[in-house]
Design a protein around this motif. Structure first.
Motif, short mmCIF file in Angstrom:
data_model
loop_
_atom_site.label_atom_id
_atom_site.label_comp_id
_atom_site.label_asym_id
_atom_site.label_seq_id
_atom_site.Cartn_x
_atom_site.Cartn_y
_atom_site.Cartn_z
N UNK A 330 10.53 3.09 -8.96
CA UNK A 330 10.48 1.73 -8.42
C UNK A 330 10.39 1.76 -6.89
N UNK A 331 11.13 2.65 -6.26
CA UNK A 331 11.05 2.78 -4.80
C UNK A 331 9.63 3.14 -4.37
N UNK A 332 9.03 4.08 -5.10
CA UNK A 332 7.67 4.50 -4.75
C UNK A 332 6.69 3.35 -4.91
N UNK A 333 6.88 2.54 -5.95
CA UNK A 333 5.98 1.41 -6.19
C UNK A 333 6.11 0.36 -5.09
N UNK A 334 7.34 0.07 -4.68
CA UNK A 334 7.54 -0.92 -3.62
C UNK A 334 7.00 -0.38 -2.30
N UNK A 335 7.26 0.89 -2.05
CA UNK A 335 6.84 1.47 -0.78
C UNK A 335 5.33 1.69 -0.70
N UNK A 336 4.66 1.68 -1.85
CA UNK A 336 3.21 1.81 -1.84
C UNK A 336 2.54 0.59 -1.24
N UNK A 337 3.28 -0.53 -1.15
CA UNK A 337 2.78 -1.69 -0.44
C UNK A 337 2.07 -2.70 -1.32
N UNK A 338 1.55 -3.73 -0.66
CA UNK A 338 0.83 -4.78 -1.36
C UNK A 338 1.71 -5.91 -1.85
N UNK A 339 2.99 -5.93 -1.48
CA UNK A 339 3.92 -6.95 -1.96
C UNK A 339 4.09 -8.05 -0.91
N UNK A 340 4.20 -9.27 -1.42
CA UNK A 340 4.63 -10.39 -0.59
C UNK A 340 5.94 -10.88 -1.19
N UNK A 341 7.00 -10.70 -0.45
CA UNK A 341 8.35 -11.00 -0.95
C UNK A 341 8.91 -12.17 -0.16
N UNK A 342 9.18 -13.25 -0.87
CA UNK A 342 9.81 -14.42 -0.25
C UNK A 342 11.29 -14.39 -0.54
#
Length: 776
Positions: A330-342
């Motif tokens: 999960x850390x790798x997926x989040x750190x791979x980027x492309x997220x917009x987190x509100x």
């Protein structure tokens, strides 16, 4: 020649039977279907030959399909760096809070990394690395089966497979991706050397702290180049790859520290088994505690704390919904980027919380004058109890200066802020004292300091001291909560049943894993965070409906959909229990340990408030968690040595003899809460108990089950306000202003009441407003 003579004995026997049947041979029986005939057809249909033939046919078909895949799939160009993107973080109103897109990575040749450090990674992840074909067929088959069945990937992968997943493919859990991983791993193992693969693996893996690759990790954790790593340090970095966030020593829980130590031992022991490390050298090795982390660029102030808290929630959700197999992925997926987190963070409330901490605490600390002032850390979380939204969070003085988020850390005791949980369990379970009296706000208990806790006539070996060793004699539960009397709640916990208390704590939102059901827990001796305690009190404020504080409001990604659960759940304790606790906690504010900072605050303007103070053993933590009908905020102060980061007392900090929950924490709470109020509100309570409604006490004082009361015990403490009030006040009386002298003296006192002085440490309305002295 007769027929019998022609066919011998068989013919004669047949002729004899024919005569017995009347001179005629039996006609042939007609063939009829029978169950035996059906079974015969099944046996003929599923013969061993056919089963084996089908099995081998399927094997040949699978082999043929795999050969086709092997021929069709080539080793792709590495795309890990190309796929990395920035994440965008927004406030709840949509305005930008932060972006993070820089990647901390520096590729180094394997030859620059000491050989024994290289071996730590092999020992940690794949002992057969130098001999295998690059694939763990059993683990891959298990992973494919679990993916098809919806259980998520499980089972180990080789270093080659992990490198392929990190560098050539994605973290997605699909059958096609796993088949590609299998084929590419086999081809890569044939075409490239083991050193090439190992170098790729340790240069592309994520180690936490924003570090990609061993060079960045060596700097992040030990401030050295990869070429200068020791085998002990290499073993820690290798162990870290299993769960970078959980195993980061600076932010790991006690469980996380235990697990990474075990993993570190496992790595080194494997090296001994593989003859890569001498057993005698292994025995002399000490765990290499990493250095304090440095904050990532662009994360100064509170931003880094907020972004990390949002990432942590997102990562847990990716695991929960099966998108990621574990937190590492999960850390790798989040750190791979492309997220917009509100985030749910409200800009106004966030600014007000930061301003309040500065005004009421940090501006009053002077490390140059008092060394202890450098050891005071503050954390706070503010939650909307109706929605579960975390609207403000204070993680520390600056993410650059103090990496650990004080709002989410769980290593300090919540102390007496746990006492409302005991009362909630008592009312929810309709518990009774051991002599059969229902436990209510008016139940009388013995408040003598160091009074042995008794379980049906047997002393349990626990006799807690009250703050300042004060004796209160016979007092109501309401007064015991106001004064935070340890001896009362220790006995109440045993009366209710500590198993029930721990169970209710879990229902309210506390992490009860590893929490022992022992009387000592009634003093709040477990670890907890301001985030956790805010959730517990939000559930009370929300009339017993579970509130799980949520930092993240919504998540968007260009290739994934993440559905966040509703932070507000179902009823976990009865409304009567929750509302009774709220009613009782209004007394802490108006007549107890929080009165100086909250009741007397000129900004209150009649606002209804409930809350509880807490000060841990040896003054290592101090708390105030309080709430209005629309806002719950938990403030914690923690004594942390500025150099060693160990827990230390805060005596003398800020010029106070002792840092109490009713002091700095309550002052921060009051300035923040009253500063963001839009209007004055009142609690909607369905209860007849507690300070908010103050019913008259009808039962005479009686000692709880351990022994009959003495005359002195029944008269040793002055009457509480609820005992002297002749009738319940109206809502306006309880919420608009503190009681007047006339309200507290409507009945003349008896001789006993006027001649016995207040117990040590107890405050009365006539006393000057001195620093609060509440119980641990």
């Amino acid at each position: 020649m007769s027929e019998a003579e022609r066919f011998g004995p068989m013919g004669r026997a047949e002729e004899r039977r024919a005569r017995q049947r009347g001179g005629h041979r039996a006609a042939p029986r007609s063939r009829r279907s029978s169950p035996a005939d059906g079974k015969g057809r099944i046996r003929r249909l599923f013969t061993w030959k056919k089963i084996l033939g089908t099995f081998f046919g399927l094997c040949l078909l699978g082999m043929g399909a795999f050969i086709v895949l092997y021929m069709m799939i080539d080793i792709p160009a590495g795309n890990a760096d190309a796929r990395l993107q920035s994440n965008v973080y927004k406030y709840r109103d949509g305005s930008i809070m932060a972006r993070d897109g820089d990647r901390n990575r520096e590729i180094v040749d394997l030859a620059e990394i000491p050989k024994d450090v290289q071996h730590t990674f092999v020992a940690a992840e794949n002992k057969t690395f130098y001999k295998d074909a690059g694939v763990d067929f059993k683990g891959t088959a298990r992973g494919l089966l679990n993916t098809v069945s919806g259980k998520g990937a499980q089972g180990g992968s080789t270093i080659t497979q992990q490198y392929v997943k990190n560098y050539y493919l994605t973290q997605d859990q699909t059958v096609s991706r796993k088949l590609k991983e299998l084929v590419i791993s086999l081809k890569l193992d044939r075409e490239k050397s083991k050193d090439y693969i190992l170098a790729g693996y340790i240069n592309t893996s994520y180690y936490g702290r924003g570090a990609y690759g061993i060079q960045a990790a060596a700097q992040a954790y030990y401030r050295v180049d990869a070429s200068d790593l020791t085998v002990e340090q290499g073993a820690y970095l290798a162990a870290l790859l299993q769960a970078p966030n959980q195993y980061d020593w600076a932010i790991a829980s006690e469980t996380g520290k235990k697990l990474v130590r075990e993993r570190w031992d496992y790595v080194l022991d494997n090296m001994v088994d593989m003859d890569w490390l001498d057993a005698s050298d292994r025995q002399g090795m000490k765990f290499p505690v990493p250095k304090e982390p440095k904050a990532a660029p662009g994360m100064k102030g509170q931003t880094g704390y907020l972004v990390n808290a949002a990432n942590a929630q997102l990562q847990r959700q990716l695991v929960a919904d099966g998108t990621a197999e574990d937190l590492k992925q999960a850390e790798a997926m989040v750190d791979a980027g492309g997220w917009t987190v509100t985030l749910n963070i409200d800009k106004k409330k966030q600014a007000e919380l930061e301003k309040s901490v500065k005004a009421q605490l940090t501006s009053r600390l002077d490390p140059g004058e008092r060394d202890v002032d450098a050891d005071v850390q503050a954390g706070a979380v503010s939650v909307d109890p109706k929605t579960g939204a975390v609207v403000a969070m204070y993680g520390g003085v600056d993410y650059f200066k103090h990496y650990v988020n004080n709002a989410t850390r769980e290593d300090y005791q919540p102390a007496s802020t746990f006492k409302p949980v005991i009362l909630a369990a008592a009312v929810d379970q309709a518990a009774e004292t051991q002599d059969g009296r229902p436990i209510t706000a008016d139940t009388m208990y013995d408040g003598t300091s160091k009074r042995p806790v008794v379980d049906h006539g047997t002393k349990v070996g626990f006799a807690p001291e009250n703050e300042d060793d004060a004796d209160y004699g016979q007092i109501t539960v309401q007064t015991a909560m106001n004064k935070s009397v340890n001896s009362v709640f220790a006995q109440m916990g045993v009366d209710v049943g500590m198993d029930e208390v721990v169970d209710v704590a879990g229902k309210l939102g506390m992490d009860t894993d590893g929490m022992e059901a022992v009387p000592a827990q009634t003093l709040g001796s477990m670890g907890a965070s301001p985030l956790e305690m805010a959730g517990v009190y939000a559930t009370l404020d929300n009339h017993g409906k579970k509130v799980t504080p949520a930092v993240v409001k919504s998540v968007e990604h260009n290739s994934r959909v993440v559905d966040l659960p509703d932070p507000v759940g179902g009823q976990v304790i009865s409304r009567e229990a929750a509302d009774t606790v709220t009613s009782v906690l209004t007394g802490v504010v108006d007549d107890g340990t929080a009165r100086r900072s909250v009741r007397e605050n000129p900004l209150r303007n009649g606002q209804a408030v409930a809350g509880k103070t807490g000060t841990s053993d040896n003054n290592k933590s101090a708390w105030f968690t309080g709430y209005t009908p629309g806002l719950v905020t938990s403030v914690g102060l923690f004594g942390e040595d500025a150099k060693t980061h160990g827990q230390v007392p805060m005596y003398g900090a800020g010029g106070e003899d002792r840092v109490n929950g009713g002091g700095f924490p309550a002052a921060i709470w009051a300035e923040y809460t009253f500063g963001v109020m839009d209007k004055v509100t009142k609690f909607d309570l369905e209860t007849t108990q507690g300070a908010a409604v103050r019913p008259p006490t009808s039962a005479p004082p009686t000692r709880e089950s351990s022994a009959p009361p003495t005359k002195e015990e029944t008269t040793s403490a002055p009457p509480t306000r609820e005992e002297t009030t002749s009738a319940p006040p109206t809502d306006e009386e309880t919420t608009s202003a503190p009681p007047t002298d006339e309200e507290t003296t409507s009945a003349p006192p008896t001789d006993e009441e006027t001649t016995t002085p207040p117990a040590t440490g107890e405050e009365t309305d006539d006393e000057p407003l001195l620093p609060d002295r509440e119980n641990r």
